[in-house]
Design a protein around this motif. Structure first.
Motif, PDB file in Angstrom:
ATOM      1  N   LEU A 147      -6.789 -12.324   6.610  1.00 51.89           N
ATOM      2  CA  LEU A 147      -7.660 -11.187   6.307  1.00 51.89           C
ATOM      3  C   LEU A 147      -8.924 -11.728   5.653  1.00 51.89           C
ATOM      4  O   LEU A 147      -8.905 -12.143   4.492  1.00 51.89           O
ATOM      5  N   ALA A 148     -10.020 -11.766   6.437  1.00 49.91           N
ATOM      6  CA  ALA A 148     -11.271 -12.380   5.972  1.00 49.91           C
ATOM      7  C   ALA A 148     -12.384 -11.339   5.929  1.00 49.91           C
ATOM      8  O   ALA A 148     -13.476 -11.547   6.448  1.00 49.91           O
ATOM      9  N   VAL A 149     -12.070 -10.213   5.311  1.00 51.02           N
ATOM     10  CA  VAL A 149     -13.014  -9.088   5.246  1.00 51.02           C
ATOM     11  C   VAL A 149     -13.528  -8.928   3.815  1.00 51.02           C
ATOM     12  O   VAL A 149     -12.943  -9.485   2.881  1.00 51.02           O
ATOM     13  N   PRO A 150     -14.592  -8.143   3.599  1.00 54.36           N
ATOM     14  CA  PRO A 150     -15.049  -7.892   2.226  1.00 54.36           C
ATOM     15  C   PRO A 150     -13.982  -7.128   1.438  1.00 54.36           C
ATOM     16  O   PRO A 150     -13.183  -6.391   2.033  1.00 54.36           O
ATOM     17  N   LEU A 194       1.176  -2.026  -3.038  1.00 47.83           N
ATOM     18  CA  LEU A 194       1.503  -0.705  -2.484  1.00 47.83           C
ATOM     19  C   LEU A 194       2.452  -0.857  -1.294  1.00 47.83           C
ATOM     20  O   LEU A 194       3.106   0.092  -0.876  1.00 47.83           O
ATOM     21  N   PHE A 195       2.471  -2.070  -0.712  1.00 56.57           N
ATOM     22  CA  PHE A 195       3.338  -2.342   0.451  1.00 56.57           C
ATOM     23  C   PHE A 195       4.418  -3.342   0.035  1.00 56.57           C
ATOM     24  O   PHE A 195       4.406  -4.493   0.466  1.00 56.57           O
ATOM     25  N   ALA A 199      -3.333  -2.320   5.711  1.00 60.28           N
ATOM     26  CA  ALA A 199      -2.409  -1.283   6.198  1.00 60.28           C
ATOM     27  C   ALA A 199      -2.320  -1.332   7.727  1.00 60.28           C
ATOM     28  O   ALA A 199      -1.230  -1.291   8.311  1.00 60.28           O
ATOM     29  N   GLN A 200      -3.483  -1.451   8.355  1.00 63.20           N
ATOM     30  CA  GLN A 200      -3.563  -1.481   9.825  1.00 63.20           C
ATOM     31  C   GLN A 200      -2.850  -2.715  10.395  1.00 63.20           C
ATOM     32  O   GLN A 200      -2.083  -2.622  11.351  1.00 63.20           O
ATOM     33  N   GLU A 201      -3.061  -3.867   9.790  1.00 62.62           N
ATOM     34  CA  GLU A 201      -2.482  -5.110  10.330  1.00 62.62           C
ATOM     35  C   GLU A 201      -0.982  -5.201  10.073  1.00 62.62           C
ATOM     36  O   GLU A 201      -0.246  -5.792  10.856  1.00 62.62           O
ATOM     37  N   ILE A 202      -0.512  -4.564   8.989  1.00 62.70           N
ATOM     38  CA  ILE A 202       0.936  -4.538   8.726  1.00 62.70           C
ATOM     39  C   ILE A 202       1.639  -3.782   9.858  1.00 62.70           C
ATOM     40  O   ILE A 202       2.685  -4.185  10.354  1.00 62.70           O
ATOM     41  N   GLU A 203       1.000  -2.662  10.276  1.00 61.31           N
ATOM     42  CA  GLU A 203       1.552  -1.872  11.396  1.00 61.31           C
ATOM     43  C   GLU A 203       1.635  -2.686  12.680  1.00 61.31           C
ATOM     44  O   GLU A 203       2.608  -2.623  13.419  1.00 61.31           O
ATOM     45  N   LEU A 204       0.549  -3.473  12.923  1.00 63.35           N
ATOM     46  CA  LEU A 204       0.443  -4.202  14.193  1.00 63.35           C
ATOM     47  C   LEU A 204       1.273  -5.482  14.235  1.00 63.35           C
ATOM     48  O   LEU A 204       1.666  -5.935  15.301  1.00 63.35           O
ATOM     49  N   THR A 253       4.461  -7.005  12.734  1.00 68.19           N
ATOM     50  CA  THR A 253       5.655  -6.759  11.925  1.00 68.19           C
ATOM     51  C   THR A 253       6.365  -8.039  11.485  1.00 68.19           C
ATOM     52  O   THR A 253       7.214  -7.994  10.608  1.00 68.19           O
ATOM     53  N   LEU A 254       6.024  -9.159  12.095  1.00 64.02           N
ATOM     54  CA  LEU A 254       6.712 -10.408  11.737  1.00 64.02           C
ATOM     55  C   LEU A 254       5.793 -11.442  11.087  1.00 64.02           C
ATOM     56  O   LEU A 254       6.261 -12.425  10.514  1.00 64.02           O
ATOM     57  N   SER A 255       4.483 -11.219  11.174  1.00 66.25           N
ATOM     58  CA  SER A 255       3.524 -12.264  10.763  1.00 66.25           C
ATOM     59  C   SER A 255       3.476 -12.459   9.253  1.00 66.25           C
ATOM     60  O   SER A 255       3.804 -11.561   8.473  1.00 66.25           O
ATOM     61  N   THR A 256       2.989 -13.642   8.884  1.00 68.27           N
ATOM     62  CA  THR A 256       2.628 -13.920   7.484  1.00 68.27           C
ATOM     63  C   THR A 256       1.168 -13.529   7.311  1.00 68.27           C
ATOM     64  O   THR A 256       0.343 -13.806   8.187  1.00 68.27           O
ATOM     65  N   PHE A 257       0.862 -12.863   6.190  1.00 64.98           N
ATOM     66  CA  PHE A 257      -0.520 -12.447   5.921  1.00 64.98           C
ATOM     67  C   PHE A 257      -1.127 -13.349   4.857  1.00 64.98           C
ATOM     68  O   PHE A 257      -0.483 -13.646   3.845  1.00 64.98           O
ATOM     69  N   VAL A 258      -2.372 -13.757   5.110  1.00 66.84           N
ATOM     70  CA  VAL A 258      -3.082 -14.600   4.141  1.00 66.84           C
ATOM     71  C   VAL A 258      -4.454 -13.977   3.925  1.00 66.84           C
ATOM     72  O   VAL A 258      -5.192 -13.776   4.892  1.00 66.84           O
ATOM     73  N   ASP A 259      -4.791 -13.625   2.665  1.00 65.14           N
ATOM     74  CA  ASP A 259      -6.175 -13.167   2.439  1.00 65.14           C
ATOM     75  C   ASP A 259      -6.966 -14.281   1.774  1.00 65.14           C
ATOM     76  O   ASP A 259      -6.377 -15.205   1.195  1.00 65.14           O
ATOM     77  N   ILE A 260      -8.300 -14.198   1.867  1.00 62.93           N
ATOM     78  CA  ILE A 260      -9.156 -15.266   1.324  1.00 62.93           C
ATOM     79  C   ILE A 260     -10.242 -14.673   0.418  1.00 62.93           C
ATOM     80  O   ILE A 260     -11.314 -15.254   0.245  1.00 62.93           O
TER      81      ILE A 260
END
Ligand SMILES: NC(=O)C1=CN([C@@H]2O[C@H](COP(=O)(O)OP(=O)(O)OC[C@H]3O[C@@H](n4cnc5c(N)ncnc54)[C@H](O)[C@@H]3O)[C@@H](O)[C@H]2O)C=CC1
Ligand SMILES: O=C(O)C(=O)Cc1ccc(O)cc1
Length: 356
Positions: free
Chosen positions: A63-66, A102-103, A75-80, A82-89
């Motif tokens: 997740l490389a957004v502001p 919240l999730f 929220a949108q990417e969690i829906e899409l 379901t198995l991935s690892t999420f990394v924000d920067i």
């Protein structure tokens, strides 16, 4: 290697730089963005041939957004995915963590991070595949993360050439207030003083002012978010700075006070770590005066390779119209520097050494 495909949401400077670094290591990358033009440009730069099924299971979603877009995108990417690892920067860590919490169900698959590298220019067009090489990359998620997701995030950081550094999110935000967010404000305020000033004076500005104010070119839309979201930690740093300015204001005509200000700055600069985020190092500098003609730099590097000496850094000073330039090589090992100095001198170069 466990990572084979990555989706990057936010095709700007950081997202595209990560995409370029991963693609260079043969990872398949899908770039995505709210603005279709940004996603298309980033995809062409990163991996033009990549094709994914609609329901492709990405190993990692970055997740490389502001910061303002973060919660909705998450929220949108969690829906899409379901198995991935999420990394924000994101450049701030405490507030986004509240959004992630919240999730609850994704906490084991969520890794908060912050690469300590960037640029003052935004967008995919400014991205660089080597942006993160040798740079610290902070990881703020702790024990709640599963081993698999922790390992995937560590692999992503390593594929980008960066060095992972573990840190608590609150400590991260305090540290950023000192080393990133307050300096950004001060650089901006300093540069803003030029507005409306004498144009003849502006024509005299040299490298010192440019060095100190480079980040004043930063994106106001991004920085309004970073600064306001970390105001709590920035205010004490800014107050200490203001008090320091007030204390010296009335005494600047005192030479020993002026000297002590510059000496304190020298001491602070010496604390900045060198390569790989390690402790500050002492370098030997070899200054080589070169003639202004083609091929000089290549010839110097060629001779360094012949002497088998590792160069840590290189800088070039050259004034257009002047028939000489100065190449400075930084070397860590005194013995190696002496060998190289002798080798270059014998090869006919005009070499002078100094150390810091
Ligand atoms: N600029 C820098 O030097 C650094 C920035 N960061 C962090 O990286 C993040 C991105 O910053 P940059 O790449 O510099 O900004 P950027 O402006 O170059 O890129 C951000 C991209 O996100 C897209 N975007 C915005 N809302 C979106 C949404 N809802 N869905 C999908 N895409 C969306 C924008 O269209 C833009 O293309 C920020 O959170 C920032 O704090 C971290 C380290 C360094
Ligand atoms: O341009 C530079 O030198 C930077 O330091 C950029 C930068 C901006 C924001 C970050 O969160 C991290 C790095």
């Amino acid at each position: 290697m466990a990572i084979s495909s990555v989706k990057i949401v936010g095709s700007g400077l950081i997202g595209t730089s990560i995409g370029l670094a991963l693609s260079a290591r043969d990872i398949r990358v899908q770039m995505s963005d709210l603005q279709p033009a940004a996603a298309l440009l980033a995809q062409s730069l990163v991996d033009d041939d990549a094709r994914f099924e609609n329901n492709h299971a990405f190993d990692v979603v970055v997740l490389a957004v502001p910061p303002s877009a973060f919660k909705d995108v998450l929220a949108q990417e969690i829906e899409l995915n379901t198995l991935s690892t999420f990394v924000d920067i994101l450049s701030i860590k405490t507030k986004p963590l509240l959004d992630v919490e919240l999730f609850q169900e994704i906490l084991p698959r969520y890794v908060g991070t912050h690469p300590m590298a960037g640029r003052e220019v935004a967008g995919a067009q400014s991205a660089r595949g080597d942006l993160f090489v040798g740079r610290p990359w902070i990881v703020t998620s702790g024990n709640v993360v599963s081993k698999k997701s922790g390992d995937l995030a560590a692999e992503l950081i390593s594929l980008c050439g960066a060095i992972a550094v573990q840190m608590d999110p609150h400590e991260h935000d305090q540290a950023m207030a000192l080393i990133s967010h307050t300096p950004q404000l001060i650089a901006s305020i300093l540069a803003a003083q030029l507005v409306g000033s004498n144009t003849k004076w502006l024509g005299l500005i040299g490298q010192g002012f440019k060095d100190v104010t480079r980040i004043a070119d930063s994106d106001p839309q991004l920085w309004k978010e970073i600064i306001s979201e970390n105001a709590e930690n920035i205010v004490p740093v800014l107050s200490a700075f203001r008090k320091k300015l007030e204390s010296i204001e009335s005494e600047l005509s005192n030479p020993s006070l002026a000297q002590s200000i510059i000496e304190s700055g020298n001491a602070g600069r010496k604390l900045i770590p060198g390569k790989h985020g390690s402790a500050a190092r002492t370098y030997i500098y070899l200054h080589i005066v070169i003639d202004d003609k083609a091929g000089q730099l290549a010839a110097i590097f060629n001779d360094c390779a012949k002497a088998d000496v590792n160069i840590e850094d290189v800088s070039i000073e050259h004034t257009p119209g002047q028939n000489t330039g100065l190449v400075t090589l930084s070397i860590l090992d005194l013995g190696k520097a002496q060998i190289l100095e002798e080798f270059l001198r014998t090869a006919g170069w005009k070499v002078h050494s100094t150390s810091n």
